[in-house]
Design an enzyme around this catalytic site. Structure first.
Site, short mmCIF file in Angstrom:
data_model
loop_
_atom_site.label_atom_id
_atom_site.label_comp_id
_atom_site.label_asym_id
_atom_site.label_seq_id
_atom_site.Cartn_x
_atom_site.Cartn_y
_atom_site.Cartn_z
N ASP A 178 0.83 -1.20 0.00
CA ASP A 178 0.00 0.00 0.00
C ASP A 178 0.86 1.26 0.00
O ASP A 178 0.48 2.28 -0.56
CB ASP A 178 -0.91 0.00 1.23
CG ASP A 178 -1.93 -1.13 1.18
OD1 ASP A 178 -2.23 -1.60 0.07
OD2 ASP A 178 -2.40 -1.56 2.25
N GLY A 212 3.22 -6.64 -0.97
CA GLY A 212 3.50 -5.88 0.25
C GLY A 212 3.09 -6.61 1.52
O GLY A 212 2.90 -7.82 1.53
N THR A 234 0.39 -5.51 3.69
CA THR A 234 -1.04 -5.51 3.96
C THR A 234 -1.84 -5.72 2.68
O THR A 234 -2.79 -6.49 2.66
CB THR A 234 -1.47 -4.16 4.61
OG1 THR A 234 -0.55 -3.83 5.65
CG2 THR A 234 -2.86 -4.26 5.19
C1 LIG Z 1 -7.53 -10.26 17.29
C2 LIG Z 1 -7.29 -10.04 15.85
C3 LIG Z 1 -7.62 -8.67 15.42
C4 LIG Z 1 -7.33 -8.44 13.98
C5 LIG Z 1 -7.79 -7.10 13.55
C6 LIG Z 1 -7.38 -6.90 12.15
C7 LIG Z 1 -7.88 -5.63 11.60
C8 LIG Z 1 -7.13 -5.39 10.34
C9 LIG Z 1 -7.60 -4.16 9.63
C10 LIG Z 1 -6.56 -3.80 8.65
C11 LIG Z 1 -6.87 -2.54 7.94
C12 LIG Z 1 -5.74 -2.27 7.02
C13 LIG Z 1 -5.84 -0.95 6.39
C14 LIG Z 1 -4.65 -0.72 5.53
C15 LIG Z 1 -3.56 -0.20 5.98
C16 LIG Z 1 -2.34 -0.09 5.11
O1 LIG Z 1 -2.45 1.05 4.31
C17 LIG Z 1 -1.14 0.02 6.00
C18 LIG Z 1 0.14 0.02 5.17
O2 LIG Z 1 0.26 -1.19 4.49
P1 LIG Z 1 1.66 -1.63 3.84
O3 LIG Z 1 2.63 -1.90 4.93
O4 LIG Z 1 1.36 -2.84 3.01
O5 LIG Z 1 2.15 -0.50 2.99
N1 LIG Z 1 -1.10 -1.10 6.90
C19 LIG Z 1 -1.24 -0.95 8.20
O6 LIG Z 1 -1.33 0.11 8.74
C20 LIG Z 1 -1.23 -2.22 8.99
C21 LIG Z 1 -2.45 -2.34 9.82
C22 LIG Z 1 -2.48 -3.75 10.33
C23 LIG Z 1 -3.02 -3.78 11.66
C24 LIG Z 1 -2.98 -5.18 12.17
C25 LIG Z 1 -3.45 -5.16 13.55
C26 LIG Z 1 -3.35 -6.50 14.14
C27 LIG Z 1 -3.95 -6.42 15.50
C28 LIG Z 1 -3.63 -7.59 16.31
C29 LIG Z 1 -4.24 -7.37 17.67
C30 LIG Z 1 -3.95 -8.53 18.48
C31 LIG Z 1 -4.73 -8.56 19.75
C32 LIG Z 1 -4.59 -9.96 20.29
C33 LIG Z 1 -4.98 -10.05 21.70
C34 LIG Z 1 -4.86 -11.43 22.22
N1 LIG Z 2 13.99 1.19 -2.84
C1 LIG Z 2 13.41 1.53 -1.69
N2 LIG Z 2 14.13 1.55 -0.54
C2 LIG Z 2 13.55 1.86 0.63
N3 LIG Z 2 12.24 2.18 0.76
C3 LIG Z 2 11.48 2.18 -0.34
C4 LIG Z 2 12.03 1.86 -1.62
N4 LIG Z 2 11.03 1.94 -2.55
C5 LIG Z 2 9.92 2.32 -1.86
N5 LIG Z 2 10.18 2.46 -0.54
C6 LIG Z 2 9.26 2.80 0.55
O1 LIG Z 2 8.97 1.62 1.28
C7 LIG Z 2 7.78 1.80 2.01
C8 LIG Z 2 7.01 0.52 2.13
O2 LIG Z 2 6.70 0.07 0.88
P1 LIG Z 2 5.53 -0.96 0.57
O3 LIG Z 2 5.68 -1.31 -0.85
O4 LIG Z 2 4.24 -0.44 1.00
O5 LIG Z 2 5.91 -2.24 1.44
P2 LIG Z 2 5.20 -2.84 2.74
O6 LIG Z 2 3.85 -3.28 2.33
O7 LIG Z 2 6.06 -3.99 3.15
O8 LIG Z 2 5.13 -1.78 3.79
C9 LIG Z 2 7.02 2.89 1.29
O9 LIG Z 2 6.84 3.94 2.17
C10 LIG Z 2 7.90 3.29 0.13
O10 LIG Z 2 7.92 4.69 0.00
#
Ligand SMILES: CCCCCCCCCCCCC/C=C/[C@@H](O)[C@H](COP(=O)(O)O)NC(=O)CCCCCCCCCCCCCCC
Ligand SMILES: Nc1ncnc2c1ncn2[C@@H]1O[C@H](COP(=O)(O)OP(=O)(O)O)[C@@H](O)[C@H]1O
Ligand SMILES: [Ca+2]
Length: 571
Positions: free
Chosen positions: A212, A254, A256
């Site tokens: 994302d 990625g 998420t």
């Molecule tokens: C108890 C299990 C609870 C699970 C709850 C899961 C809710 C997940 C909702 C996810 C919404 C994701 C919205 C998208 C966000 C992304 O833009 C953004 C960036 O993604 P990228 O790294 O691929 O670039 N991703 C995020 O911010 C990651 C959000 C993920 C949150 C995971 C939270 C897990 C919570 C676990 C709680 C555990 C409690 C357990 C107690 C025994």
């Molecule tokens: N070559 C690179 N080196 C380091 N960071 C990078 C590079 N290319 C992109 N990024 C950054 O890496 C971050 C995470 O990227 P993303 O593709 O969302 O992976 P993830 O889902 O694992 O978080 C983004 O904020 C992006 O701007």
């Protein structure tokens, strides 16, 4: 597909028709503008059921939609030997083979690229078939021919480059798509390249391979470039932005992959590649985020303060853990159980057809998004709604009635789309829409750990996460958040267009000053300010996707043509 539509397809003028060898028989193959096939068995050694996209068991007439064909090519030697196996003696009579690749729907919204091989009597016939099919495909103007591809080699489990080279590039090449591939060297490489260096007229779309965050980079590059080319000032929170001309494709690699999952129904790279090849188009809302009339960022999925902000802040230090960093930081944040005080002011989307609990999911060809786009058009420019002030906790501006809510919150989430992802297959707001011009504002008030856990768990099953006394959800067009102790929502003009001073509520300091501020998680990036203004821009961008398709394969050509002209349909 309606039966009448089927007959229209069949009755198109024939472009090419020949007797070719297919599997163990000679068949009459016909190509018209919309379909390939409809071939009748001329000679059968043994009755077999064919098995591609649109074929049913007893059929002796079959077809492929031209719009679902990836490409045609001369069959390579090894393909031919592998697939023709024991039929060598027949194949010798028809030695010139060509392969037609097409998309097939499999389980859970995944698509696959399948091949079908025909054999011709001579080289000229083979050339004619390959060229005629590919010529028809090149007439499909919605399909991209030149793509700019950015690969983040560090996304997710660091398999972006492998996924692109092994799973995606061969499909692009089958579809005769030419590509410029850039493996990014640092964060914001793709964004800055798009903003300043690329000649956007030289490509038909941009593809990002990553998560994302990578998608967000491409969105920032394209949206900012489009505004600067049109001399639009992004710093004005209420400015109507110019939609981007180019579509964006996401090859998920990625952590998420919520945007890919919410727009295709899966996080499968091959499926995404096929959506790109087909030239699908899915409009999408984009939120602009400002702090004191200064542009901060755009968001397309989640803007989360409190829980998701804290998860992200903690997880950034644990990038080395890969995608599981979110589970680790999620557990830690859950145990910390921090709440935050502040004031939320929002402009409800009262004229919207849907609401966040209406159980109407956003699906391919969604009518709520269509209606939302019409409403958004009316709301822009001079067509502002003038509504009366209704009660003391509501404030009016030139474009509607604002509501103000103060409180202690475990989480404040704005979901512009469902935010479905493998962790939460229905998402943060299961009935949010991709392109209706609104975002679902979810307020999770202070509650016990156990109640909050119950709320979180409901994101992973079928129970309603909003059906809890401490959770409320509003479908909104704009909102503002001011944390406790900030200089308040005071004398702040939330409606620049109307020029009225509104929302002059003072968020007074609370005596128990022990909670501090959280950070906003803006599509996986941490925002530098807690006090933000957010506006939704309806359908500002388009993706190479078609939204999540409805469940059955009925819509997708599972038909058999029975002798004569009667048709039967199978779900
Ligand atoms: C108890 C299990 C609870 C699970 C709850 C899961 C809710 C997940 C909702 C996810 C919404 C994701 C919205 C998208 C966000 C992304 O833009 C953004 C960036 O993604 P990228 O790294 O691929 O670039 N991703 C995020 O911010 C990651 C959000 C993920 C949150 C995971 C939270 C897990 C919570 C676990 C709680 C555990 C409690 C357990 C107690 C025994
Ligand atoms: N070559 C690179 N080196 C380091 N960071 C990078 C590079 N290319 C992109 N990024 C950054 O890496 C971050 C995470 O990227 P993303 O593709 O969302 O992976 P993830 O889902 O694992 O978080 C983004 O904020 C992006 O701007
Ligand atoms: Ca939306």
């Amino acid at each position: 597909m309606l039966i009448s539509e089927f007959f229209i397809m069949v009755n198109q003028p024939t472009l090419l028709s020949s007797q070719l060898f297919y599997e163990n028989r000679v068949v009459e193959v016909t190509l018209n503008r919309v379909m390939l096939g409809f071939w009748k068995e001329i000679e059968t050694r043994r009755k077999r059921s064919a098995s591609f996209n649109c074929i049913s068991k007893d059929a002796d007439h079959h077809f492929l939609l031209v719009s679902e064909i990836v490409g045609a090519r001369e069959t390579e030697e090894e393909d031919q030997t592998n697939k023709d196996g024991g039929r060598k003696h027949k194949v010798l009579l028809y030695p010139y083979a060509f392969t037609v690749s097409y998309t097939e729907r499999t389980k859970h919204h995944c698509w696959r690229c399948k091949d079908i091989i025909f054999h011709c009597l001579d080289e000229a016939q083979r050339q004619q078939w390959v060229q005629t099919i590919n010529n028809q495909l090149s007439l499909l103007s919605i399909r991209p021919k030149r793509l700019l591809v950015y690969i983040n080699p560090y996304s997710g489990k660091q398999r972006g480059k492998w996924i692109y080279e092994q799973r995606v590039a061969p499909l692009f090449s089958r579809a005769s798509i030419s590509t410029d591939v850039i493996v990014t060297e640092s964060a914001n490489h793709a964004r800055d390249h798009l903003k300043t260096e690329v000649d956007l007229k030289q490509c038909d779309g941009v593809v990002c391979v990553g998560g994302d965050g990578m998608f967000s980079e491409v969105v920032h590059g394209l949206v900012s470039r489009t505004q600067s080319d049109s001399r639009v000032d992004q710093n004005q929170p209420n400015q109507d932005l110019v939609p981007c001309a180019l579509r964006i494709g996401i090859i998920p690699a990625g952590s998420t992959d919520c945007i890919c999952y919410s727009t295709t129904g899966t996080n499968d790279p091959v499926t995404s590649a096929l959506h790109i090849i087909m030239g699908d188009s899915q409009p999408m809302d984009v939120c602009s985020v400002h702090h004191n009339n200064t542009f901060l960022r755009y968001s397309v999925s989640l803007l989360g303060y409190g829980f998701y902000g804290d998860v992200l802040t903690d997880s950034e230090r644990k990038r080395w853990m890969g995608p599981s960093r979110y589970d680790f930081s999620g557990l830690k944040t859950f145990l910390t159980h921090q709440y935050y005080e502040g004031t939320v002011a929002f402009l409800p989307a009262e004229d919207n057809l849907g609401n966040p609990r209406d159980k109407i999911k956003c699906r391919t060809g969604c009518h709520i998004c269509e209606q939302g786009a019409n409403n958004a058009h009316l709301l822009s420019g001079d067509h502002v709604h003038k509504m009366a002030e209704e009660n003391s906790d509501k404030e009016t501006s030139g474009d509607g009635v604002w509501r103000v809510i103060r409180g202690k919150f475990l989480a404040i989430n704005a979901a512009s789309m469902s935010c479905a992802c493998p962790r939460s297959p229905r998402g943060l707001s299961p009935y949010a829409h991709l392109a209706d011009g609104t975002t679902d504002l979810i307020l999770v008030r202070k509650a016990s750990r156990l109640d909050f856990l119950r709320h979180l768990i409901r994101h992973t099953n079928k129970d309603d996460q909003f059906d809890m006394s401490f959770v409320e959800v509003h479908r909104v067009r704009r909102f503002r958040f001011v944390p406790k102790h900030s200089s308040v929502i005071s004398e702040v003009d939330l409606s620049e267009t109307s020029g009225k001073k509104i929302c002059n509520q003072v968020c007074t300091a609370h005596p128990n000053d022990d909670t501090g501020h959280s950070n906003w998680n803006c599509d996986g990036e941490i925002l530098p300010h807690a006090d933000i203004q957010v506006s939704v821009h309806c359908q500002l961008i388009r993706l190479f996707a078609r939204g999540v398709e409805r469940g059955t394969t009925f819509d997708t050509y599972t038909c058999s043509v029975i002798e004569g002209s009667s048709l039967s349909w199978q779900a």
